[in-house]
Design a protein around this motif. Structure first.
Motif, PDB file in Angstrom:
ATOM      1  N   ALA A 144       1.805  -9.443  10.775  1.00  0.00           N
ATOM      2  CA  ALA A 144       1.358  -9.210   9.405  1.00  0.00           C
ATOM      3  C   ALA A 144       2.457  -9.530   8.398  1.00  0.00           C
ATOM      4  CB  ALA A 144       0.888  -7.763   9.247  1.00  0.00           C
ATOM      5  N   ARG A 183       1.908  -8.664   3.740  1.00  0.00           N
ATOM      6  CA  ARG A 183       1.464  -7.738   4.779  1.00  0.00           C
ATOM      7  C   ARG A 183       0.073  -7.156   4.524  1.00  0.00           C
ATOM      8  NH1 ARG A 183       3.929  -5.308   8.857  1.00  0.00           N
ATOM      9  NH2 ARG A 183       3.266  -3.241   9.513  1.00  0.00           N
ATOM     10  N   ARG A 230      -3.305  -8.022   6.814  1.00  0.00           N
ATOM     11  CA  ARG A 230      -3.991  -6.943   7.525  1.00  0.00           C
ATOM     12  C   ARG A 230      -5.452  -6.825   7.082  1.00  0.00           C
ATOM     13  NH1 ARG A 230      -0.991  -2.202   9.401  1.00  0.00           N
ATOM     14  NH2 ARG A 230      -2.156  -1.000   7.876  1.00  0.00           N
TER      15      ARG A 230
END
Length: 161
Positions: free
Chosen positions: A101, A137, A141
């Motif tokens: 991520a 990130r 995700r």
């Protein structure tokens, strides 16, 4: 909540299928999206959050040899995670995710690479890798969660073999 989770829950209910998840880089986001939907208890059995390699081995039966040979972020590990979730649950359908991520990554495994596994009782486990790119990130995700939900939704109509 994502737009895909509600039709997934209603579709799984209509198909009489139960779902399980095996998550690494999403840390439970897929399970959370499913269980955000009222009535999801009828179609969701359990979720495995296996962030470490040790957890992947202990909870899902991922082989150390697979991790050593291919690394945690690989279709081989995603396949073993999905198959392990199916074997260790009451589910008919399981999705697994393992990826990077960010921030970071490497030349060989860049940020935004996520491997998916999809297992269904009586069918061959399928895998794929998606390169989301260095979106950050949170966005990697979220994209991973949404793609996993879409994979599950698409698998509801898959013929039983």
């Amino acid at each position: 909540m994502t737009e895909t989770a509600e039709p997934l829950v209603s579709g799984a209910r209509a198909a009489g299928l139960v779902i399980s998840t095996a998550e690494s880089c999403t840390g439970g986001m897929i399970s959370a999206a499913i269980t955000d939907i009222p009535g999801s208890s009828a179609v969701f059995d359990r979720g495995f959050v296996t962030y470490s390699n040790a957890a992947k081995q202990a909870m899902l039966g991922v082989r150390g040899e697979t991790l050593d040979t291919h690394g945690a972020v690989s279709e081989e590990v995603a396949a073993e995670m999905a198959a392990g979730a199916l074997a260790r649950s009451e589910a008919d359908l399981a999705v697994a995710v393992t990826g990077i991520a960010g921030p970071g990554g490497s030349e060989f495994k860049p940020e935004g690479r996520v491997c998916f596994g999809l297992a269904r009782r009586g069918a061959e486990t399928r895998t794929e890798t998606v390169e989301f790119g260095a979106l950050g990130r949170d966005r990697v995700r979220a994209a991973t969660r949404d793609h996993a939900l879409a994979l599950l939704l698409g698998a509801l109509g898959a013929p039983r073999t």
